[in-house]
Write an enzyme that holds these catalytic residues in place. Structure first.
Site, PDB file in Angstrom:
ATOM      1  N   SER A 225       0.723  -1.140   0.043  1.00  0.00           N
ATOM      2  CA  SER A 225       0.054  -0.037   0.110  1.00  0.00           C
ATOM      3  C   SER A 225       0.821   1.345  -0.104  1.00  0.00           C
ATOM      4  O   SER A 225       1.741   1.387   0.663  1.00  0.00           O
ATOM      5  CB  SER A 225      -0.760  -0.068   1.333  1.00  0.00           C
ATOM      6  N   LYS A 226       0.270   2.262  -0.934  1.00  0.00           N
ATOM      7  CA  LYS A 226       1.227   3.486  -0.912  1.00  0.00           C
ATOM      8  C   LYS A 226       1.088   4.226   0.626  1.00  0.00           C
ATOM      9  O   LYS A 226       1.927   5.154   0.826  1.00  0.00           O
ATOM     10  CB  LYS A 226       0.651   4.434  -1.990  1.00  0.00           C
TER      11      LYS A 226
END
Length: 492
Positions: A253-254
Site C-alpha cells: 500500500s502507498k
C-alpha cells in the site's frame, strides 16, 4: 491452428503508475514475446472525474523507462483504434443496446439515496450489499418511457441459481455461486460505460486471447464471463496474479510504502535492475545460481507456473542489493556516467533546481548544501527540527497530516496549487501561511532555509513528497496508525 496470442495492459490514468501495474505489464509483455504474440496498451479512462492527461503521460513514460514495447496503443494506433476508452463510447452504446434488446440488461432508476439505504439495511442484517432487483421487473414500455426524462443506469441481468465455473491459468478450477454476484451497473447515468462493460467489449473486439491481471479482479470474472455468454462470445483465458505484498504479508500500500514508479525512478533505481527484481518472481533459480538476468533472459526463462499463490513479497532491501550489483557488475564506467546524467536530468530536474537556487547563493560552493535535498533518497529528519516553529503541536500535526493528503487530491501538483491549498488549511486551523510554510520546509528539506519549498515540491514530484511527509507525520504523531488512517480518510 491455435489463435495468435494477444495480451494487453490496461491501466487507468487516475494517479501515478503503481509498481503492481508494472509487475503485471512486465509479465504480459514477456508472455507475448515468448509466444510470438502482440502486446497492447489500452487506456481505461471511463472514470472521467479522476482520469487526467498528466496521469496518462506518466504511465507511458514509466513503461518506456522500463523498456516495455507495445505494438498497438493510443500513441501508435493499430487495427482496433482508438485505444482510449473515452474515445470508444459509440461502440459501448451499440453493444449495450444489444443487451437491452436481448433482455440481458435492464434500466435502473433507483436514486443514490435509495441505494445507500438498501445497502445499509443489508449490512445491518449481516447480508452482503448488492442490488435487490427492484427495477428488474419494470415493464419494458414503462422503462423506455421513463428513460426519456429520468436519469438512470443500465444493469446486467444475473442468474440467481447455479455457479459460474471457469479455469484460471494460475489458480486452476474456480467455482462461484451466481447468488453472490451483483447486478452490475454497465452504463452510468452520464452515458459512460463502467469498467466491466468496456473491458469485456474491448477485449473481444481487440481479439485478446489471454487476460493476465491482478487477483483483485478475480471476483469480477463471473460478471465478465456472463457478459461473454450474453453476447454469445468465447471468453479469453484468464490468469490472475497474486497481489504484491509487504514483508508482513499485508497488501502493498502507498500508505505504508513507496509504490509509485516515479519514486523508484527518482531514487535512482536502474530500470534493468527493477525489471530483474520483478521478473524473479516468475523464474525458478537453482541454489547458488546468479539471480541477475537481462530482459531477454527473463523472457526465455519465465514460467507462469512458478507464480506463488501466496503472493510476491516486495523486499526493498533485496531490490537495493540487486540494483547495487547491476551498477557495479553490469555497467561500464561510461554507461554508469550516462545513467547518472540521465537521472539528474530527469524531467529537467537539474535545470529547474538551478533556476530556483541562483538567487540564493553567493558562490557556487554554496550550491551543494542548498540543493542536496533534491537529489537524496531520504532526508535525515529529526523531531527536534520542528522545535521553535510558530505552531502548536496540534497545528503542526494538522498541517503535516492534511498536506500529506493533498499529494493525491490536488488535480495539478504545482508550486502555486500547493501553496494555495496549504494556505487554505492554515487559515482553517488559525495559523498564518508564513508560519505554516516553515513546517513544510522542515518536512521536505530537513531545514528551515532552503529553496522555495512549494516550487521545490513541484520539482520533487508527488511520490517523493508523499514519502517525506509520511516520515514527518510519523515523527510528530503519537500513533502512526491513527494518523495514516486520518490521512487516508482526508484523501478519500
Amino acid at each position: 491452428m491455435s489463435s495468435p496470442v494477444r495480451v494487453r495492459i490496461a491501466p487507468s490514468p487516475t494517479g501515478e503508475p503503481h509498481i503492481g501495474t508494472m509487475y503485471t505489464a512486465l509479465l504480459n509483455e514477456a508472455f507475448a514475446r515468448r509466444n510470438n504474440g502482440t502486446f497492447i496498451l489500452r487506456i481505461e479512462d471511463t472514470d472521467q472525474s479522476r482520469s487526467t492527461p498528466d496521469s496518462e503521460r506518466k504511465i507511458m513514460e514509466a513503461f518506456t523507462w522500463m523498456g516495455l514495447h507495445w505494438e498497438e496503443g493510443p500513441d501508435k494506433g493499430g487495427p482496433h483504434a482508438p485505444y482510449r476508452q473515452s474515445e470508444r463510447k459509440d461502440i459501448y452504446h451499440r453493444f449495450a443496446g444489444q443487451l437491452l434488446e436481448s433482455g440481458h440488461a435492464f434500466r435502473c432508476f433507483c436514486s443514490a439515496e435509495r441505494l445507500d439505504l438498501m445497502r445499509k439495511t443489508q449490512r445491518m442484517k449481516g447480508e452482503a450489499p448488492k442490488y435487490d432487483g427492484r427495477c428488474l421487473t419494470l415493464p419494458k414500455a414503462e422503462a423506455e418511457a421513463r428513460a426519456q426524462t429520468e436519469p438512470h443506469v443500465l444493469r446486467m441481468v444475473v442468474p440467481t441459481e447455479g455457479n459460474c465455473e471457469f479455469t484460471d491459468g494460475v489458480y486452476g478450477d474456480i467455482s462461484m455461486p451466481w447468488s453472490n454476484i451483483d447486478m452490475q451497473v454497465l452504463m452510468k447515468s452520464d452515458g459512460m460505460p463502467t469498467y466491466h462493460l468496456a473491458n469485456v467489449v474491448d477485449d473481444h473486439v481487440m481479439e485478446i486471447s489471454h487476460v493476465i491481471r491482478g487477483e483483485e479482479w478475480m471476483s469480477s470474472t463471473p460478471k465478465h464471463i456472463l457478459l461473454y455468454r450474453h453476447f454469445g462470445w468465447t471468453p479469453p483465458q484468464y490468469l490472475h496474479l497474486p497481489l504484491m505484498r509487504q514483508l508482513d504479508r499485508s497488501k502493498l500500500s502507498k500508505r505504508r510504502n513507496p509504490t509509485s514508479m516515479s519514486w523508484f525512478e527518482a531514487q535512482g533505481y536502474l530500470p534493468e535492475a527493477l525489471a530483474n527484481f520483478l521478473g524473479h518472481y516468475f523464474v525458478r533459480f537453482e541454489e547458488g545460481e546468479d539471480e541477475l538476468m537481462t530482459r531477454d533472459e527473463f523472457i526465455q526463462r519465465f514460467d507462469i507456473a512458478q507464480v506463488s499463490k501466496a503472493g510476491a513479497v516486495f523486499d526493498v532491501k533485496k531490490l537495493d542489493w540487486m540494483n547495487a550489483r547491476w551498477i557495479r557488475e553490469r555497467k561500464t564506467p561510461e554507461q554508469f556516467r550516462a545513467d547518472v546524467m540521465k537521472w539528474a536530468a530527469r524531467e529537467s530536474r537539474a535545470d529547474r533546481v538551478l533556476d530556483l537556487a541562483q538567487s540564493r547563493v553567493e558562490k557556487l560552493a554554496d550550491l551543494a548544501p542548498l540543493i542536496a535535498f533534491m537529489f537524496v533518497g531520504h532526508i535525515d529528519l529529526k523531531a527536534e527540527a520542528f522545535d521553535g516553529l510558530k505552531a502548536t503541536k496540534e497545528q503542526l500535526r494538522e498541517i503535516l497530516t492534511r498536506s500529506y493528503a493533498l499529494i493525491d487530491t490536488l488535480t495539478e501538483f504545482t508550486g502555486e496549487s500547493i501553496f494555495n491549498a496549504v494556505a487554505a488549511i492554515a487559515k482553517e486551523i488559525g495559523l498564518k501561511t508564513k508560519d505554516a510554510a516553515p513546517i513544510l520546509f522542515v518536512a521536505i528539506t530537513g531545514t528551515t532555509r532552503s529553496l522555495p519549498v512549494f516550487q521545490a515540491m513541484e520539482v520533487l514530484g508527488r511520490s517523493v513528497c508523499r514519502e517525506r511527509l509520511r516520515a514527518a507525520v510519523k515523527l510528530v504523531s503519537d500513533e502512526e496508525e491513527t494518523v495514516a488512517e486520518e490521512a487516508e480518510a482526508t484523501d478519500a
